[in-house]
Write a protein that holds these residues in place. Structure first.
Motif, PDB file in Angstrom:
ATOM      1  N   ASP A 206     -18.441  14.356 -13.178  1.00 10.43           N
ATOM      2  CA  ASP A 206     -19.086  13.083 -12.878  1.00 10.43           C
ATOM      3  C   ASP A 206     -18.370  12.455 -11.695  1.00 10.43           C
ATOM      4  N   ASN A 207     -19.109  11.913 -10.763  1.00 11.19           N
ATOM      5  CA  ASN A 207     -18.504  11.371  -9.549  1.00 11.19           C
ATOM      6  C   ASN A 207     -17.619  10.163  -9.868  1.00 11.19           C
ATOM      7  N   PRO A 208     -16.308  10.233  -9.521  1.00 11.21           N
ATOM      8  CA  PRO A 208     -15.410   9.115  -9.816  1.00 11.21           C
ATOM      9  C   PRO A 208     -15.247   8.135  -8.655  1.00 11.21           C
ATOM     10  N   ILE A 209     -15.951   8.360  -7.532  1.00 13.45           N
ATOM     11  CA  ILE A 209     -15.790   7.496  -6.361  1.00 13.45           C
ATOM     12  C   ILE A 209     -16.982   6.555  -6.277  1.00 13.45           C
ATOM     13  N   SER A 210     -16.737   5.281  -6.433  1.00  7.22           N
ATOM     14  CA  SER A 210     -17.830   4.321  -6.367  1.00  7.22           C
ATOM     15  C   SER A 210     -17.713   3.467  -5.112  1.00  7.22           C
ATOM     16  N   THR A 211     -18.852   2.935  -4.684  1.00  7.26           N
ATOM     17  CA  THR A 211     -18.895   2.035  -3.534  1.00  7.26           C
ATOM     18  C   THR A 211     -18.903   0.599  -4.034  1.00  7.26           C
ATOM     19  N   VAL A 212     -17.971  -0.198  -3.542  1.00  7.72           N
ATOM     20  CA  VAL A 212     -17.935  -1.623  -3.869  1.00  7.72           C
ATOM     21  C   VAL A 212     -18.566  -2.352  -2.685  1.00  7.72           C
ATOM     22  N   ARG A 213     -19.728  -2.828  -2.882  1.00  8.89           N
ATOM     23  CA  ARG A 213     -20.527  -3.381  -1.789  1.00  8.89           C
ATOM     24  C   ARG A 213     -19.764  -4.426  -0.979  1.00  8.89           C
ATOM     25  N   GLY A 214     -19.723  -4.192   0.345  1.00  7.81           N
ATOM     26  CA  GLY A 214     -19.082  -5.123   1.259  1.00  7.81           C
ATOM     27  C   GLY A 214     -17.561  -5.072   1.262  1.00  7.81           C
ATOM     28  N   GLN A 215     -16.972  -4.177   0.417  1.00  6.94           N
ATOM     29  CA  GLN A 215     -15.511  -4.138   0.340  1.00  6.94           C
ATOM     30  C   GLN A 215     -14.922  -2.757   0.623  1.00  6.94           C
ATOM     31  N   GLY A 216     -15.564  -1.708   0.111  1.00  7.80           N
ATOM     32  CA  GLY A 216     -15.019  -0.383   0.362  1.00  7.80           C
ATOM     33  C   GLY A 216     -15.297   0.574  -0.772  1.00  7.80           C
ATOM     34  N   LEU A 218     -13.778   2.877  -4.360  1.00  9.17           N
ATOM     35  CA  LEU A 218     -12.876   2.804  -5.489  1.00  9.17           C
ATOM     36  C   LEU A 218     -12.854   4.132  -6.221  1.00  9.17           C
ATOM     37  N   PHE A 219     -11.655   4.712  -6.371  1.00  7.93           N
ATOM     38  CA  PHE A 219     -11.492   5.895  -7.208  1.00  7.93           C
ATOM     39  C   PHE A 219     -11.139   5.377  -8.593  1.00  7.93           C
ATOM     40  N   GLU A 220     -11.986   5.657  -9.572  1.00  5.56           N
ATOM     41  CA  GLU A 220     -11.937   4.933 -10.830  1.00  5.56           C
ATOM     42  C   GLU A 220     -11.084   5.569 -11.914  1.00  5.56           C
ATOM     43  N   ILE A 221     -10.614   6.813 -11.724  1.00  3.47           N
ATOM     44  CA  ILE A 221      -9.790   7.467 -12.747  1.00  3.47           C
ATOM     45  C   ILE A 221      -8.325   7.181 -12.459  1.00  3.47           C
ATOM     46  N   GLN A 222      -7.584   6.717 -13.452  1.00  3.24           N
ATOM     47  CA  GLN A 222      -6.174   6.437 -13.254  1.00  3.24           C
ATOM     48  C   GLN A 222      -5.397   7.718 -13.020  1.00  3.24           C
ATOM     49  N   ALA A 223      -4.655   7.780 -11.922  1.00  4.58           N
ATOM     50  CA  ALA A 223      -3.844   8.961 -11.618  1.00  4.58           C
ATOM     51  C   ALA A 223      -2.560   8.926 -12.416  1.00  4.58           C
ATOM     52  N   GLU A 224      -2.069  10.134 -12.736  1.00  6.22           N
ATOM     53  CA  GLU A 224      -0.826  10.258 -13.511  1.00  6.22           C
ATOM     54  C   GLU A 224       0.255  10.898 -12.676  1.00  6.22           C
TER      55      GLU A 224
END
Length: 224
Positions: A206-216, A218-224
Protein backbone atom coordinates in the motif's frame (compact mmCIF):
# COMPACT_ATOMS: atom_id res chain seq x y z
CA UNK A 1 23.58 11.79 2.85
CA UNK A 2 23.67 15.60 2.71
CA UNK A 3 27.14 16.68 3.88
CA UNK A 4 28.17 20.26 4.66
CA UNK A 5 31.94 20.83 4.61
CA UNK A 6 33.19 24.02 6.28
CA UNK A 7 36.90 24.06 5.48
CA UNK A 8 39.12 26.90 4.21
CA UNK A 9 41.84 24.62 2.81
CA UNK A 10 40.69 24.50 -0.82
CA UNK A 11 42.71 21.37 -1.65
CA UNK A 12 41.38 19.38 1.32
CA UNK A 13 37.87 20.64 0.70
CA UNK A 14 38.10 19.55 -2.94
CA UNK A 15 39.38 16.10 -1.99
CA UNK A 16 36.63 15.60 0.60
CA UNK A 17 34.02 16.80 -1.87
CA UNK A 18 35.27 14.43 -4.56
CA UNK A 19 35.60 11.40 -2.27
CA UNK A 20 32.21 11.80 -0.63
CA UNK A 21 30.50 12.59 -3.94
CA UNK A 22 31.95 9.42 -5.45
CA UNK A 23 30.30 7.50 -2.62
CA UNK A 24 26.96 8.93 -3.67
CA UNK A 25 26.64 11.68 -1.07
CA UNK A 26 25.53 15.24 -1.81
CA UNK A 27 28.16 17.71 -0.69
CA UNK A 28 28.00 21.45 -0.10
CA UNK A 29 31.23 23.34 0.64
CA UNK A 30 31.88 26.59 2.52
CA UNK A 31 35.27 28.24 3.04
CA UNK A 32 34.28 30.68 5.80
CA UNK A 33 32.32 30.48 9.03
CA UNK A 34 29.71 32.98 7.85
CA UNK A 35 29.10 31.03 4.66
CA UNK A 36 28.98 27.77 6.62
CA UNK A 37 26.43 29.14 9.07
CA UNK A 38 24.26 30.29 6.18
CA UNK A 39 24.34 26.86 4.52
CA UNK A 40 23.70 25.11 7.84
CA UNK A 41 20.66 27.27 8.51
CA UNK A 42 19.15 27.54 5.02
CA UNK A 43 19.69 24.09 3.47
CA UNK A 44 18.89 20.51 4.51
CA UNK A 45 22.01 18.85 5.91
CA UNK A 46 22.47 15.46 7.53
CA UNK A 47 25.89 16.31 8.96
CA UNK A 48 28.55 19.04 9.01
CA UNK A 49 32.34 18.71 8.92
CA UNK A 50 33.85 21.78 10.58
CA UNK A 51 37.47 22.89 10.58
CA UNK A 52 38.53 24.85 13.66
CA UNK A 53 40.91 27.24 11.85
CA UNK A 54 38.58 29.33 9.68
CA UNK A 55 39.62 32.76 8.36
CA UNK A 56 36.74 34.88 9.66
CA UNK A 57 35.82 33.11 12.88
CA UNK A 58 37.16 30.14 14.81
CA UNK A 59 35.32 26.86 14.38
CA UNK A 60 34.42 26.60 18.07
CA UNK A 61 32.44 29.86 17.89
CA UNK A 62 30.81 28.68 14.67
CA UNK A 63 29.67 25.46 16.34
CA UNK A 64 28.19 27.49 19.20
CA UNK A 65 26.38 29.71 16.66
CA UNK A 66 24.98 26.65 14.86
CA UNK A 67 23.67 25.22 18.13
CA UNK A 68 22.33 28.62 19.21
CA UNK A 69 20.08 28.56 16.14
CA UNK A 70 18.62 25.29 17.37
CA UNK A 71 20.18 23.28 14.54
CA UNK A 72 20.60 19.67 15.63
CA UNK A 73 22.63 18.23 12.76
CA UNK A 74 25.62 16.19 13.96
CA UNK A 75 28.98 17.97 13.70
CA UNK A 76 32.34 16.32 13.12
CA UNK A 77 35.30 18.55 13.98
CA UNK A 78 38.22 18.15 11.57
CA UNK A 79 41.44 19.83 12.67
CA UNK A 80 45.20 19.63 13.00
CA UNK A 81 44.99 20.43 16.71
CA UNK A 82 45.66 17.18 18.54
CA UNK A 83 45.75 18.18 22.20
CA UNK A 84 42.97 16.96 24.47
CA UNK A 85 42.02 20.47 25.62
CA UNK A 86 40.93 21.41 22.08
CA UNK A 87 38.93 18.18 21.83
CA UNK A 88 37.12 18.92 25.09
CA UNK A 89 36.43 22.53 24.02
CA UNK A 90 35.03 21.37 20.67
CA UNK A 91 32.77 18.76 22.24
CA UNK A 92 31.59 21.17 24.93
CA UNK A 93 30.70 23.71 22.21
CA UNK A 94 28.30 21.20 20.67
CA UNK A 95 30.38 19.01 18.34
CA UNK A 96 29.59 15.29 18.26
CA UNK A 97 32.94 13.84 17.26
CA UNK A 98 36.54 14.87 16.61
CA UNK A 99 38.99 13.73 13.92
CA UNK A 100 42.59 14.91 13.79
CA UNK A 101 44.46 15.58 10.53
CA UNK A 102 45.95 13.67 8.83
CA UNK A 103 43.27 11.02 8.75
CA UNK A 104 42.35 7.96 6.73
CA UNK A 105 39.36 8.20 4.39
CA UNK A 106 37.68 4.96 5.64
CA UNK A 107 37.74 6.27 9.22
CA UNK A 108 36.17 9.58 8.17
CA UNK A 109 33.41 7.84 6.22
CA UNK A 110 32.74 5.38 9.06
CA UNK A 111 32.45 8.20 11.58
CA UNK A 112 30.12 10.19 9.33
CA UNK A 113 27.86 7.18 8.82
CA UNK A 114 27.81 6.39 12.53
CA UNK A 115 26.98 9.98 13.50
CA UNK A 116 24.14 10.25 10.99
CA UNK A 117 22.65 6.91 12.03
CA UNK A 118 22.88 7.84 15.69
CA UNK A 119 21.34 11.29 15.18
CA UNK A 120 18.40 9.75 13.33
CA UNK A 121 17.92 7.15 16.04
CA UNK A 122 19.30 4.27 13.98
CA UNK A 123 22.25 2.30 15.31
CA UNK A 124 22.37 -0.22 12.44
CA UNK A 125 23.29 0.63 8.81
CA UNK A 126 19.68 -0.09 7.84
CA UNK A 127 16.37 1.71 8.26
CA UNK A 128 13.18 -0.32 8.60
CA UNK A 129 9.71 1.08 8.11
CA UNK A 130 7.11 -1.66 8.24
CA UNK A 131 8.10 -4.17 5.57
CA UNK A 132 10.35 -1.62 3.82
CA UNK A 133 14.09 -1.80 4.50
CA UNK A 134 16.79 0.62 3.33
CA UNK A 135 20.42 -0.47 3.33
CA UNK A 136 22.26 2.81 3.84
CA UNK A 137 25.62 1.41 2.77
CA UNK A 138 24.48 -0.41 -0.37
CA UNK A 139 21.88 2.32 -1.09
CA UNK A 140 19.29 -0.33 -1.86
CA UNK A 141 15.66 -0.85 -0.90
CA UNK A 142 13.66 -4.02 -0.35
CA UNK A 143 9.93 -4.34 0.25
CA UNK A 144 8.95 -7.52 2.05
CA UNK A 145 12.28 -8.98 0.93
CA UNK A 146 11.72 -8.00 -2.71
CA UNK A 147 14.25 -5.62 -4.29
CA UNK A 148 12.86 -2.25 -5.33
CA UNK A 149 14.69 -0.96 -8.41
CA UNK A 150 15.27 2.77 -7.99
CA UNK A 151 17.30 5.39 -9.81
CA UNK A 152 19.90 7.28 -7.76
CA UNK A 153 17.59 10.31 -7.47
CA UNK A 154 14.62 8.14 -6.51
CA UNK A 155 16.67 6.45 -3.80
CA UNK A 156 17.87 9.78 -2.37
CA UNK A 157 14.31 11.10 -2.35
CA UNK A 158 12.95 7.96 -0.72
CA UNK A 159 15.71 7.82 1.91
CA UNK A 160 15.08 11.44 2.88
CA UNK A 161 11.33 10.87 3.23
CA UNK A 162 11.87 7.78 5.38
CA UNK A 163 14.50 9.49 7.56
CA UNK A 164 11.91 12.20 8.19
CA UNK A 165 8.90 9.91 8.50
CA UNK A 166 5.72 11.43 9.93
CA UNK A 167 7.04 14.88 8.94
CA UNK A 168 5.60 16.91 6.07
CA UNK A 169 8.43 17.72 3.64
CA UNK A 170 7.99 20.59 1.21
CA UNK A 171 8.71 20.27 -2.49
CA UNK A 172 11.38 22.99 -2.22
CA UNK A 173 13.14 21.08 0.55
CA UNK A 174 13.23 17.96 -1.62
CA UNK A 175 14.59 20.02 -4.51
CA UNK A 176 17.40 21.25 -2.25
CA UNK A 177 18.15 17.65 -1.25
CA UNK A 178 18.34 16.38 -4.82
CA UNK A 179 19.87 19.30 -6.69
CA UNK A 180 22.23 20.75 -4.10
CA UNK A 181 22.81 24.43 -5.06
CA UNK A 182 21.63 23.97 -8.64
CA UNK A 183 18.19 24.87 -9.90
CA UNK A 184 15.79 21.98 -10.28
CA UNK A 185 12.34 21.78 -11.84
CA UNK A 186 9.61 21.34 -9.17
CA UNK A 187 7.76 19.09 -11.60
CA UNK A 188 10.65 16.62 -11.27
CA UNK A 189 9.65 15.97 -7.66
CA UNK A 190 6.08 15.22 -8.67
CA UNK A 191 7.27 12.80 -11.34
CA UNK A 192 9.62 10.96 -8.97
CA UNK A 193 6.99 10.73 -6.22
CA UNK A 194 4.58 9.28 -8.79
CA UNK A 195 7.19 6.72 -9.90
CA UNK A 196 7.97 5.76 -6.31
CA UNK A 197 4.28 5.19 -5.61
CA UNK A 198 3.87 3.01 -8.69
CA UNK A 199 6.94 0.93 -7.83
CA UNK A 200 5.71 0.41 -4.28
CA UNK A 201 2.28 -0.63 -5.52
CA UNK A 202 3.88 -3.08 -7.96
CA UNK A 203 5.46 -4.89 -4.99
CA UNK A 204 2.00 -5.32 -3.51
CA UNK A 205 2.58 -2.59 -0.93
CA UNK A 206 0.00 0.00 0.00
CA UNK A 207 1.41 3.39 -0.92
CA UNK A 208 2.81 5.08 2.23
CA UNK A 209 3.57 8.46 0.58
CA UNK A 210 0.73 10.94 0.78
CA UNK A 211 0.39 14.45 -0.59
CA UNK A 212 -0.46 17.17 1.92
CA UNK A 213 -2.15 19.79 -0.19
CA UNK A 214 -0.22 23.05 -0.38
CA UNK A 215 2.50 21.77 1.97
CA UNK A 216 4.37 18.81 0.52
CA UNK A 217 4.70 15.07 1.06
CA UNK A 218 4.42 12.76 4.05
CA UNK A 219 5.87 9.29 4.55
CA UNK A 220 3.38 7.84 6.99
CA UNK A 221 5.10 4.71 8.35
CA UNK A 222 7.27 5.28 11.42
CA UNK A 223 10.87 4.31 10.68
CA UNK A 224 12.81 2.19 13.15
Amino acid sequence: MQVLIIEDDSILSHHLNTELSELGHHVRCASTASEGLYYADQYPNDIAIVDLGLPDQDGISLIRDIRAKGLRLPILVLTARANWQDKVTGLDAGADDYLVKPFQKPELVARLNALVRRSAGFVKPTITAGDIELDLLAKSVTVNGQALELTAFEYDLFEYLIRHSREVISKQRLLDVLYHDQDGDPNTIEVMISRLRKKLIQTGHDNPISTVRGQGYLFEIQAE
